[in-house]
Design a protein around this motif. Sequence first.
Motif, mmCIF file in Angstrom:
data_model
loop_
_atom_site.group_PDB
_atom_site.id
_atom_site.type_symbol
_atom_site.label_atom_id
_atom_site.label_comp_id
_atom_site.label_asym_id
_atom_site.label_seq_id
_atom_site.Cartn_x
_atom_site.Cartn_y
_atom_site.Cartn_z
ATOM 1 N N MET A 168 14.263 11.193 1.314
ATOM 2 C CA MET A 168 13.457 10.073 0.830
ATOM 3 C C MET A 168 13.850 8.842 1.619
ATOM 4 S SD MET A 168 12.839 8.544 -3.000
ATOM 5 C CE MET A 168 11.964 6.991 -3.218
ATOM 6 N N CYS A 169 12.845 8.084 2.057
ATOM 7 C CA CYS A 169 13.113 6.924 2.901
ATOM 8 C C CYS A 169 13.021 5.619 2.109
ATOM 9 C CB CYS A 169 12.136 6.883 4.075
ATOM 10 S SG CYS A 169 10.417 6.560 3.615
ATOM 11 N N LEU A 170 13.653 4.607 2.659
ATOM 12 C CA LEU A 170 13.472 3.249 2.180
ATOM 13 C C LEU A 170 12.077 2.766 2.582
ATOM 14 C CD1 LEU A 170 16.923 1.832 3.325
ATOM 15 C CD2 LEU A 170 16.209 2.169 0.946
ATOM 16 N N PRO A 171 11.568 1.713 1.985
ATOM 17 C CA PRO A 171 10.307 1.153 2.465
ATOM 18 C C PRO A 171 10.426 0.729 3.934
ATOM 19 C CG PRO A 171 10.867 0.248 0.313
ATOM 20 C CD PRO A 171 12.066 1.017 0.779
ATOM 21 N N ASP A 172 9.381 0.972 4.705
ATOM 22 C CA ASP A 172 9.342 0.601 6.132
ATOM 23 C C ASP A 172 10.529 1.154 6.918
ATOM 24 O OD1 ASP A 172 7.013 -0.993 5.655
ATOM 25 O OD2 ASP A 172 8.318 -2.567 4.867
ATOM 26 N N PRO A 173 10.727 2.474 6.895
ATOM 27 C CA PRO A 173 11.882 3.043 7.605
ATOM 28 C C PRO A 173 11.754 2.881 9.112
ATOM 29 C CG PRO A 173 10.379 4.784 6.942
ATOM 30 C CD PRO A 173 9.872 3.521 6.315
ATOM 31 N N ARG A 174 12.883 2.624 9.757
ATOM 32 C CA ARG A 174 12.905 2.483 11.217
ATOM 33 C C ARG A 174 13.319 3.786 11.895
ATOM 34 N NH1 ARG A 174 17.215 -2.109 10.857
ATOM 35 N NH2 ARG A 174 17.812 -0.555 9.315
ATOM 36 N N ASP A 175 14.303 4.452 11.323
ATOM 37 C CA ASP A 175 14.791 5.703 11.907
ATOM 38 C C ASP A 175 15.451 6.516 10.806
ATOM 39 O OD1 ASP A 175 17.411 4.639 11.534
ATOM 40 O OD2 ASP A 175 17.298 3.662 13.490
ATOM 41 N N GLU A 176 16.133 7.600 11.207
ATOM 42 C CA GLU A 176 16.687 8.526 10.210
ATOM 43 C C GLU A 176 17.787 7.902 9.358
ATOM 44 O OE1 GLU A 176 19.785 11.278 12.606
ATOM 45 O OE2 GLU A 176 17.767 11.159 13.467
ATOM 46 N N GLU A 220 2.788 4.970 1.092
ATOM 47 C CA GLU A 220 3.138 5.355 -0.273
ATOM 48 C C GLU A 220 3.912 6.662 -0.318
ATOM 49 O OE1 GLU A 220 0.114 4.581 0.722
ATOM 50 O OE2 GLU A 220 -0.095 2.563 -0.142
ATOM 51 N N VAL A 221 3.855 7.446 0.770
ATOM 52 C CA VAL A 221 4.572 8.723 0.826
ATOM 53 C C VAL A 221 5.961 8.481 1.396
ATOM 54 C CG1 VAL A 221 4.623 11.049 1.805
ATOM 55 C CG2 VAL A 221 2.442 10.016 1.124
ATOM 56 N N ARG A 222 6.995 8.720 0.584
ATOM 57 C CA ARG A 222 8.371 8.439 1.017
ATOM 58 C C ARG A 222 9.319 9.616 0.806
ATOM 59 N NH1 ARG A 222 9.891 3.309 -2.239
ATOM 60 N NH2 ARG A 222 11.918 3.802 -1.323
ATOM 61 N N GLY A 223 8.816 10.729 0.260
ATOM 62 C CA GLY A 223 9.685 11.862 -0.005
ATOM 63 C C GLY A 223 9.167 13.147 0.603
ATOM 64 N N VAL A 268 -1.979 11.999 4.360
ATOM 65 C CA VAL A 268 -0.839 12.919 4.417
ATOM 66 C C VAL A 268 -1.047 14.010 3.372
ATOM 67 C CG1 VAL A 268 1.660 13.176 4.111
ATOM 68 C CG2 VAL A 268 0.735 11.123 5.209
ATOM 69 N N PRO A 269 -1.085 15.278 3.761
ATOM 70 C CA PRO A 269 -1.273 16.360 2.789
ATOM 71 C C PRO A 269 -0.027 16.510 1.926
ATOM 72 C CG PRO A 269 -0.716 17.276 4.912
ATOM 73 C CD PRO A 269 -0.884 15.795 5.126
ATOM 74 N N ARG A 270 -0.206 16.988 0.709
ATOM 75 C CA ARG A 270 0.971 17.247 -0.120
ATOM 76 C C ARG A 270 1.755 18.440 0.390
ATOM 77 N NH1 ARG A 270 1.149 15.084 -5.204
ATOM 78 N NH2 ARG A 270 3.338 15.708 -5.043
ATOM 79 N N ALA A 289 5.318 10.922 -3.310
ATOM 80 C CA ALA A 289 5.623 9.496 -3.295
ATOM 81 C C ALA A 289 7.129 9.279 -3.288
ATOM 82 C CB ALA A 289 4.986 8.801 -4.494
ATOM 83 N N THR A 290 7.839 10.177 -3.958
ATOM 84 C CA THR A 290 9.308 10.166 -3.956
ATOM 85 C C THR A 290 9.802 11.590 -3.745
ATOM 86 O OG1 THR A 290 9.564 10.587 -6.323
ATOM 87 C CG2 THR A 290 9.286 8.269 -5.644
#
Length: 307
Positions: A168-176, A220-223, A268-270, A289-290
Amino acid sequence: MSLVLPSELVVDRFLPTVRAMLAVRLAERGLTQREIADELGVTQAAVSKYVGGESGGDDRFRNDPETVATVERIADGLASGELDGYDALAELLSLVRSLEDRGPICELHEEEMPELRGLGCDLCVRGLDPDVRAERDVLANVRTATRTLASIPGMVDAVPNVGTNVGMCLPDPRDETDVAAIPGRIYAMGGRIEIPANPEFGASKHVATAVIAANAVEPEVRGAINIATDDDLLEAARKRGLDPLEFDADYEDRGAHLRRQFADRGTVPRVAYHRGAFGIEPATYVFGATAADAAELIDDLLEAAAS
C-alpha cells in the motif's frame, strides 16, 4: 501500549553507560577516583564500580563508534583542561541528538515501543508531523490486510512459489520507498500462512511497482496483493463483473507496461493477471483502494471459486 519517552532511555541506559566509559578513560589518563567523581558529578563509590567494570551499561552504546569517539574526545579535553563541564555537556547533548536520529537510542525506543517499528520514526528529531500519521495509517492497513489473508481458508493454495506480498502506498508515491509491504514476502509453509515480519516502507519491489503504476492512472487505488493465477478465481471475478485484465508477463519495464495497460483500459482493473513466461511464474494482482480492500476481495473471490 507501553508509553516510553526517549529521554527515559537516555537517563536509564545511555547516561550510566557513558559515565562508566568516561570514568575508565579518565582513570587511564591518570585522574584519581576523587577527581573523576568531581568531573562526572557522582560519588567516589560509583566511580570505583565504573572503573572496576561493575556498572553494567548497554553494549549498544559502548560499541557505537560515534559514542566511543565522543567519549574519547571528552576524556582528552577534561584530562588536559581544554574542556570544562559546559563543553562536555554540549558534546553529550549533541551526541544524544545524533543517536536519537536512527541510532541506538532510536533502536532501543523501538524495542520498548514495538508500535514504532517500521515507521521510520523521526519524532525525536522532527516533532509531530502529519506525514508520520499517514505512514502509521498505511502500515496499520497493511497489517490488517495480512491478518485477513492469514485467516482465509483457501489462501494457502493461492500463494505462488515466489511468495505473496501486500503493498500500500502513501498518497502521491514517488518510488518504492513510499510503499509499505512485508519484508521477505508471505509464504505458505506446513499448510499455514507465514508472515515473517511487520510491514516496512521500501520492503517490496514487484508489488510496489504494480501499486505505483495503478496509482499513477487512478490515484484512489493505493493497495495491491499478488497471488497465484487461478482460472476458477478469474471466473469468479468475471461473474462479479470485474472483467480481469490479462497482460504480458515478458516485459522489460514492468511499471511502464502496466501503466500503458491501465491507461488503455481507462481505469485500473480490480484483477489483473498474466500466464507467465520463461522463468516467470504466472501471477495475478488484486487491487483496491487500500491493501485491506484488496485482501477482502481476495477472500470473496476465493470463497466464490471454491463453491
